[in-house]
Design a protein around this motif. Structure first.
Motif, PDB file in Angstrom:
ATOM      1  N   UNK A 215      13.565 -12.766  -4.203  1.00 36.75           N
ATOM      2  CA  UNK A 215      13.870 -11.904  -5.246  1.00 36.75           C
ATOM      3  C   UNK A 215      14.870 -10.686  -4.689  1.00 36.75           C
ATOM      4  N   UNK A 216      14.718 -10.474  -3.288  1.00 37.78           N
ATOM      5  CA  UNK A 216      15.630  -9.499  -2.638  1.00 37.78           C
ATOM      6  C   UNK A 216      15.434  -7.865  -2.864  1.00 37.78           C
ATOM      7  N   UNK A 217      14.379  -7.533  -3.570  1.00 39.06           N
ATOM      8  CA  UNK A 217      14.273  -6.061  -4.011  1.00 39.06           C
ATOM      9  C   UNK A 217      14.111  -5.328  -2.671  1.00 39.06           C
ATOM     10  N   UNK A 218      14.973  -4.388  -2.453  1.00 34.60           N
ATOM     11  CA  UNK A 218      14.790  -3.577  -1.100  1.00 34.60           C
ATOM     12  C   UNK A 218      13.635  -2.937  -0.755  1.00 34.60           C
ATOM     13  N   UNK A 219      12.827  -3.188   0.092  1.00 39.83           N
ATOM     14  CA  UNK A 219      11.593  -2.973   0.257  1.00 39.83           C
ATOM     15  C   UNK A 219      11.278  -1.191   0.189  1.00 39.83           C
ATOM     16  N   UNK A 220      12.225  -0.533   0.717  1.00 36.46           N
ATOM     17  CA  UNK A 220      11.831   0.757   0.833  1.00 36.46           C
ATOM     18  C   UNK A 220      11.743   1.409  -0.683  1.00 36.46           C
ATOM     19  N   UNK A 221      12.567   0.733  -1.638  1.00 37.56           N
ATOM     20  CA  UNK A 221      12.456   0.848  -3.016  1.00 37.56           C
ATOM     21  C   UNK A 221      11.194   0.302  -3.609  1.00 37.56           C
ATOM     22  N   UNK A 222      10.675  -0.718  -3.212  1.00 40.38           N
ATOM     23  CA  UNK A 222       9.538  -1.243  -3.813  1.00 40.38           C
ATOM     24  C   UNK A 222       8.285  -0.923  -3.467  1.00 40.38           C
ATOM     25  N   UNK A 223       8.388  -0.056  -1.965  1.00 38.51           N
ATOM     26  CA  UNK A 223       7.091   0.590  -1.662  1.00 38.51           C
ATOM     27  C   UNK A 223       7.093   2.102  -1.792  1.00 38.51           C
ATOM     28  N   UNK A 224       8.019   2.313  -2.462  1.00 41.90           N
ATOM     29  CA  UNK A 224       8.089   4.004  -2.807  1.00 41.90           C
ATOM     30  C   UNK A 224       6.742   4.069  -3.803  1.00 41.90           C
ATOM     31  N   UNK A 225       6.365   5.475  -3.591  1.00 44.23           N
ATOM     32  CA  UNK A 225       5.078   5.811  -4.331  1.00 44.23           C
ATOM     33  C   UNK A 225       4.989   5.226  -6.012  1.00 44.23           C
ATOM     34  N   UNK A 226       3.961   4.542  -6.210  1.00 45.80           N
ATOM     35  CA  UNK A 226       4.157   3.992  -7.574  1.00 45.80           C
ATOM     36  C   UNK A 226       3.984   5.176  -8.893  1.00 45.80           C
ATOM     37  N   UNK A 227       4.847   4.926  -9.555  1.00 45.29           N
ATOM     38  CA  UNK A 227       5.048   5.823 -10.625  1.00 45.29           C
ATOM     39  C   UNK A 227       4.028   5.480 -11.740  1.00 45.29           C
ATOM     40  N   UNK A 228       3.601   4.199 -11.566  1.00 45.81           N
ATOM     41  CA  UNK A 228       2.469   3.853 -12.848  1.00 45.81           C
ATOM     42  C   UNK A 228       1.185   3.596 -12.506  1.00 45.81           C
ATOM     43  N   UNK A 229       0.794   4.454 -11.525  1.00 43.30           N
ATOM     44  CA  UNK A 229      -0.555   4.202 -10.971  1.00 43.30           C
ATOM     45  C   UNK A 229      -0.787   3.822  -9.772  1.00 43.30           C
ATOM     46  N   UNK A 230      -2.249   3.570  -9.327  1.00 46.07           N
ATOM     47  CA  UNK A 230      -2.300   3.360  -7.976  1.00 46.07           C
ATOM     48  C   UNK A 230      -2.366   1.693  -7.734  1.00 46.07           C
ATOM     49  N   UNK A 231      -1.777   1.365  -6.452  1.00 45.73           N
ATOM     50  CA  UNK A 231      -2.168  -0.124  -6.149  1.00 45.73           C
ATOM     51  C   UNK A 231      -3.385  -0.440  -5.794  1.00 45.73           C
ATOM     52  N   UNK A 232      -4.130  -1.267  -6.836  1.00 46.60           N
ATOM     53  CA  UNK A 232      -5.592  -1.641  -6.317  1.00 46.60           C
ATOM     54  C   UNK A 232      -5.606  -2.953  -5.636  1.00 46.60           C
ATOM     55  N   UNK A 233      -4.544  -3.762  -5.793  1.00 48.35           N
ATOM     56  CA  UNK A 233      -4.597  -4.998  -5.020  1.00 48.35           C
ATOM     57  C   UNK A 233      -3.124  -5.281  -4.210  1.00 48.35           C
ATOM     58  N   UNK A 234      -3.205  -5.534  -2.948  1.00 49.12           N
ATOM     59  CA  UNK A 234      -2.345  -5.905  -2.136  1.00 49.12           C
ATOM     60  C   UNK A 234      -2.358  -7.398  -1.873  1.00 49.12           C
ATOM     61  N   UNK A 235      -1.306  -8.007  -2.068  1.00 52.88           N
ATOM     62  CA  UNK A 235      -1.581  -9.524  -2.253  1.00 52.88           C
ATOM     63  C   UNK A 235      -0.368  -9.981  -1.305  1.00 52.88           C
ATOM     64  N   UNK A 236      -0.872 -10.546  -0.181  1.00 52.41           N
ATOM     65  CA  UNK A 236       0.351 -11.178   0.708  1.00 52.41           C
ATOM     66  C   UNK A 236       0.355 -12.710   0.359  1.00 52.41           C
ATOM     67  N   UNK A 237       1.484 -12.792  -0.243  1.00 53.19           N
ATOM     68  CA  UNK A 237       1.984 -14.100  -0.892  1.00 53.19           C
ATOM     69  C   UNK A 237       2.464 -15.248   0.043  1.00 53.19           C
ATOM     70  N   UNK A 238       1.352 -16.083   0.592  1.00 51.74           N
ATOM     71  CA  UNK A 238       1.699 -17.176   1.511  1.00 51.74           C
ATOM     72  C   UNK A 238       1.501 -18.379   0.683  1.00 51.74           C
ATOM     73  N   UNK A 239       2.095 -18.525  -0.501  1.00 52.02           N
ATOM     74  CA  UNK A 239       2.004 -19.582  -1.480  1.00 52.02           C
ATOM     75  C   UNK A 239       3.306 -20.785  -1.558  1.00 52.02           C
TER      76      UNK A 239
END
Ligand code: SF4
Ligand code: SF4
Length: 445
Positions: A142-166
């Motif tokens: 998907x190529x989204x720059x990670x510093x953008x994706x990992x910026x503090x979420x505007x829409x609430x907290x991250x409850x699930x961190x999912x490492x995608x090994x699928x």
């Protein structure tokens, strides 16, 4: 339609095609004598050129600066001299400037042992900065720059961190090779990401194809005393899609324009997790990635660690060349990849695989009329009704197409794959989306 959407799970089981590559250790591809490095290797705006022709660069020199909306840095994958600034059409059809570097001089990092850095004493802002400086982007495609994706979420907290090994697609086993060979780095990346997001739960999601990596991961989790669990999922396609994965792991459904972050989930591909580890712990920019070279036309399918900018033709040669005449060369996977005719196409941060497919592997069916079998509806992981969309598109009814949820379509290709009438459903859906967007922009003028 709502009822159908809520009960269907969707997905298909295409032929695996990974066995030949997955059973061998990953090897380091030869260092290319010439790299063609596009300045657009991510979603968003291209990086701005930072070097001139004739300039000497070191391994890891910034050759493209992050510039504009959702951009990412690009670094020199090899030391050498910039011999040309060129333009090329990327496999996905986008145009990009590219910096051509001819190998010359010594490597700063290759083959040297790097002391791990004491990141645990850093603030989160420093961790994010390191990820930005290293030019990390989502390596699952998907190529989204990670510093953008990992910026503090505007829409609430991250409850699930999912490492995608699928694994994002059939035929690809590059994620499996990382899970099997670099479990400690993946577990340390989970620690880093958990520091950034403070999730309630962290999960490494595996499928039948990748679960053989479980024992190594369990050892690494125990050794690090890390708070992360393994979760085993069905190996249907597209299990690696963010929407499908979030639903399978957390039970939360995400629809339309909403992002999985709004559902309280952060999904990170395993390749990206390794890149985050290298950026933060080792201070290494993203100048190489692991990818699969496969398909029945390839003499020795394999997973390789490859410098960005290497040509796909050289990788095919390194894997023994063609043992059968290829009918189609694809960058990416067989479901969503892009067919290419030019073997000089460079590897980018987003290249998950290079496939040379034979006639037998294409499963082409001559197109005939819809027989209303409903298979496309059962296969759609987003709960859409592709056959209805197909009929509405045929009638040119763009409003109905939009109301039927065309923008929920993730272009996974399941409907077209399963259709016995050979109807090119995904091409029709992509085209209809661009019609609707075009009409809406005309209305807005
Ligand atoms: S391509 Fe779109 S409509 Fe077809 S199965 Fe995938 S999500 Fe559903
Ligand atoms: S799978 Fe193909 S033939 Fe069957 S309903 Fe869908 S569009 Fe029609």
């Amino acid at each position: 339609m709502r009822l159908i959407r809520s009960i269907l799970k969707g997905g298909v089981y295409p032929p695996d095609g990974t066995r030949a590559a997955r059973n061998h250790p990953t090897w380091n591809a030869m260092i290319p004598a010439r790299c063609v490095v596009p300045l657009l290797q991510h979603a968003g705006s291209p990086a701005r050129r930072h070097v001139d022709v004739g300039q000497h660069v070191e391994e890891g020199t910034v050759i493209g600066a992050s510039h504009g909306y959702e951009s990412a840095r690009v670094h020199a994958p090899i030391p050498g001299v910039v011999t040309e600034i060129t333009r090329l059409t990327l496999a996905d059809g986008r145009e990009s400037k590219a910096v051509v570097i001819e190998l010359d001089g010594e490597f700063q990092q290759l083959g040297k042992s790097i002391q791990p850095r004491a990141w645990r004493g850093w603030k989160n802002s420093r961790i994010r900065e390191e990820i930005f400086h290293a030019g990390v982007v989502g390596l699952g495609g998907e190529g989204i720059p990670s510093h953008v994706k990992y910026s503090p979420p505007e829409n609430g907290l991250v409850e699930w961190l999912i490492i995608n090994g699928c694994e994002s697609e059939p035929y690809l086993s590059n994620d499996y090779s990382l899970l099997r060979e670099r479990p400690q780095q993946i577990v340390e990346a989970v620690e880093i990401l958990s520091r950034l997001f403070s999730p309630r739960r962290a999960v490494i999601a595996l499928t039948t194809h990748t679960r053989a990596a479980s024992s190594g991961l369990r050892k690494a989790i125990t050794a690090a005393d890390a708070r992360v669990q393994l979760q085993h999922l069905d190996d249907k396609y597209p299990q690696g899609d963010e929407h499908t994965l979030v639903r399978a792991v957390s039970g939360r459904a995400v629809r339309g324009a909403a992002s999985v972050t709004q559902a309280g989930c952060m999904v990170v591909n395993v390749g990206t997790a390794v890149a985050v580890y290298e950026a933060v712990v080792l201070g290494k920019p993203l100048v190489e990635r692991t990818l699969t070279v496969g398909g029945n036309a390839i003499a020795r399918p394999a997973n390789l660690k490859v410098r960005i900018g290497a040509s796909i033709g050289n990788l095919i040669e390194e894997c023994g060349g063609f043992k059968h005449a290829p009918r189609k060369i694809v960058i990416g996977g067989p479901m969503r990849g892009h067919a290419v005719a030019d073997l000089s196409q460079p590897v980018t941060k987003l290249t998950t695989g290079v496939l040379a497919l034979t006639e037998d592997e294409l499963y082409t069916v001559p197109e005939t009329a819809c027989v209303h079998c409903g298979r496309c509806v059962r296969a759609c992981p987003m709960g859409l009704e592709p056959v209805l969309l197909h009929l509405m598109i045929g009638q040119g009814d763009h409003r109905a197409v939009k109301e039927a949820g065309i923008f929920d379509c993730t272009e996974c290709g399941c409907c077209g794959f399963i259709c016995p009438s050979g109807i090119p459903l995904v091409d029709q859906l992509k085209q209809a989306k661009s019609w609707v967007r075009h009409e809406e922009s005309d209305d807005g003028e």
